[in-house]
Scaffold this motif. Sequence first.
Motif, PDB file in Angstrom:
ATOM      1  N   LEU A  11     -22.353  13.572  36.305  1.00  0.00           N
ATOM      2  CA  LEU A  11     -23.559  13.539  35.478  1.00  0.00           C
ATOM      3  C   LEU A  11     -23.892  14.971  35.082  1.00  0.00           C
ATOM      4  CD1 LEU A  11     -25.768  11.578  34.399  1.00  0.00           C
ATOM      5  CD2 LEU A  11     -27.136  12.205  36.410  1.00  0.00           C
ATOM      6  N   ALA A  12     -23.719  15.282  33.806  1.00  0.00           N
ATOM      7  CA  ALA A  12     -23.957  16.639  33.318  1.00  0.00           C
ATOM      8  C   ALA A  12     -25.430  17.005  33.453  1.00  0.00           C
ATOM      9  CB  ALA A  12     -23.525  16.761  31.864  1.00  0.00           C
ATOM     10  N   VAL A  13     -25.719  18.294  33.482  1.00  0.00           N
ATOM     11  CA  VAL A  13     -27.105  18.753  33.653  1.00  0.00           C
ATOM     12  C   VAL A  13     -27.998  18.201  32.551  1.00  0.00           C
ATOM     13  CG1 VAL A  13     -28.631  20.749  33.774  1.00  0.00           C
ATOM     14  CG2 VAL A  13     -26.378  20.846  34.862  1.00  0.00           C
ATOM     15  N   HIS A  14     -27.533  18.241  31.302  1.00  0.00           N
ATOM     16  CA  HIS A  14     -28.385  17.753  30.211  1.00  0.00           C
ATOM     17  C   HIS A  14     -28.615  16.253  30.309  1.00  0.00           C
ATOM     18  CE1 HIS A  14     -24.440  16.894  28.298  1.00  0.00           C
ATOM     19  NE2 HIS A  14     -25.094  15.964  27.634  1.00  0.00           N
ATOM     20  N   PHE A  63     -32.526  28.867  32.322  1.00  0.00           N
ATOM     21  CA  PHE A  63     -32.392  27.465  31.922  1.00  0.00           C
ATOM     22  C   PHE A  63     -31.097  27.242  31.154  1.00  0.00           C
ATOM     23  CE2 PHE A  63     -33.130  24.092  28.739  1.00  0.00           C
ATOM     24  CZ  PHE A  63     -33.302  23.022  29.594  1.00  0.00           C
ATOM     25  N   GLU A  64     -30.799  28.125  30.200  1.00  0.00           N
ATOM     26  CA  GLU A  64     -29.598  27.941  29.389  1.00  0.00           C
ATOM     27  C   GLU A  64     -28.331  28.150  30.217  1.00  0.00           C
ATOM     28  OE1 GLU A  64     -30.053  30.270  25.813  1.00  0.00           O
ATOM     29  OE2 GLU A  64     -31.325  28.717  24.909  1.00  0.00           O
ATOM     30  N   ARG A  65     -28.379  29.026  31.207  1.00  0.00           N
ATOM     31  CA  ARG A  65     -27.224  29.181  32.096  1.00  0.00           C
ATOM     32  C   ARG A  65     -27.015  27.920  32.939  1.00  0.00           C
ATOM     33  NH1 ARG A  65     -26.345  35.246  34.501  1.00  0.00           N
ATOM     34  NH2 ARG A  65     -26.297  36.326  32.498  1.00  0.00           N
ATOM     35  N   LEU A  66     -28.089  27.393  33.503  1.00  0.00           N
ATOM     36  CA  LEU A  66     -27.984  26.197  34.340  1.00  0.00           C
ATOM     37  C   LEU A  66     -27.505  24.996  33.528  1.00  0.00           C
ATOM     38  CD1 LEU A  66     -31.261  26.645  36.430  1.00  0.00           C
ATOM     39  CD2 LEU A  66     -28.905  26.963  37.232  1.00  0.00           C
ATOM     40  N   LEU A  67     -27.921  24.941  32.278  1.00  0.00           N
ATOM     41  CA  LEU A  67     -27.525  23.841  31.407  1.00  0.00           C
ATOM     42  C   LEU A  67     -26.006  23.802  31.217  1.00  0.00           C
ATOM     43  CD1 LEU A  67     -29.167  21.686  29.883  1.00  0.00           C
ATOM     44  CD2 LEU A  67     -29.098  23.167  27.866  1.00  0.00           C
ATOM     45  N   ALA A  68     -25.362  24.952  31.320  1.00  0.00           N
ATOM     46  CA  ALA A  68     -23.914  25.040  31.104  1.00  0.00           C
ATOM     47  C   ALA A  68     -23.093  24.736  32.359  1.00  0.00           C
ATOM     48  CB  ALA A  68     -23.552  26.435  30.584  1.00  0.00           C
ATOM     49  N   GLY A  97     -32.565  22.697  21.981  1.00  0.00           N
ATOM     50  CA  GLY A  97     -32.287  24.089  21.678  1.00  0.00           C
ATOM     51  C   GLY A  97     -31.210  24.661  22.580  1.00  0.00           C
ATOM     52  N   GLY A  98     -31.271  24.329  23.862  1.00  0.00           N
ATOM     53  CA  GLY A  98     -30.306  24.851  24.823  1.00  0.00           C
ATOM     54  C   GLY A  98     -28.897  24.367  24.549  1.00  0.00           C
ATOM     55  N   LEU A  99     -28.738  23.104  24.192  1.00  0.00           N
ATOM     56  CA  LEU A  99     -27.412  22.565  23.896  1.00  0.00           C
ATOM     57  C   LEU A  99     -26.828  23.206  22.640  1.00  0.00           C
ATOM     58  CD1 LEU A  99     -27.999  18.788  24.706  1.00  0.00           C
ATOM     59  CD2 LEU A  99     -26.554  20.391  25.980  1.00  0.00           C
ATOM     60  N   ALA A 100     -27.676  23.408  21.623  1.00  0.00           N
ATOM     61  CA  ALA A 100     -27.215  24.076  20.397  1.00  0.00           C
ATOM     62  C   ALA A 100     -26.777  25.502  20.691  1.00  0.00           C
ATOM     63  CB  ALA A 100     -28.319  24.059  19.341  1.00  0.00           C
TER      64      ALA A 100
END
Length: 199
Positions: A11-14, A63-68, A97-100
């Motif tokens: 299960l991916a973070v997003h 947040f953007e690092r954790l999302l990856a 925004g983070g996924l983009a």
Amino acid sequence: PSLMHGKLDALAVHELLQVIDMRGRDDVAVTLERSDGASGRIFVMANELVHAQTGSIVGLKAFERLLAWSSGTFRVEHRRHTGLPTMSGSLVHWLLGGLAHMDEYRALQRTLGITDDRIEVSYSTDFLCNGFDQAALDVLDLVEAHHSLVRILDLSPMPDLQVLRIIGMLMHAGALAPIAFSAASCTEPSAPAVSVVSQ
């Protein structure tokens, strides 16, 4: 007690955050842990993102690092963030925004020819007087001082994508130029590097 737990390769973070958003729970803490010992935490309150942290990095950058993150484990608990908020706004807004940004970051890495986050660059000091803004000069200072892309990203207060955009702009302007990286010079493959040579 844990509300949910599992592995990030399942299960991916997003996807996990989308589930949390759909359930609309108050005061949720998401703890992420990787096998290399890195960990991070995301706090959501009533579908609003209030805090993200990994190591000493907080807010949007964290947040953007954790999302990856794509491997490791996650745990979801009912817990309130008691510190100062480092983010505000709807979780869906930050997710989109983070996924983009994550897609753009990876594409920019490929465009710049950064393989495994390794790149060597050289620049001419003549370019330092060519009217670069303060953010670009700050990135050049970090390149000079630390010689490591990972270190530059960690030390810059700017989001990782913004730093990479600046590196790309400086390369396009001629202030930074990629140099072929030879396997013979790769003595520490686990330490991504940016080397600077003054001309």
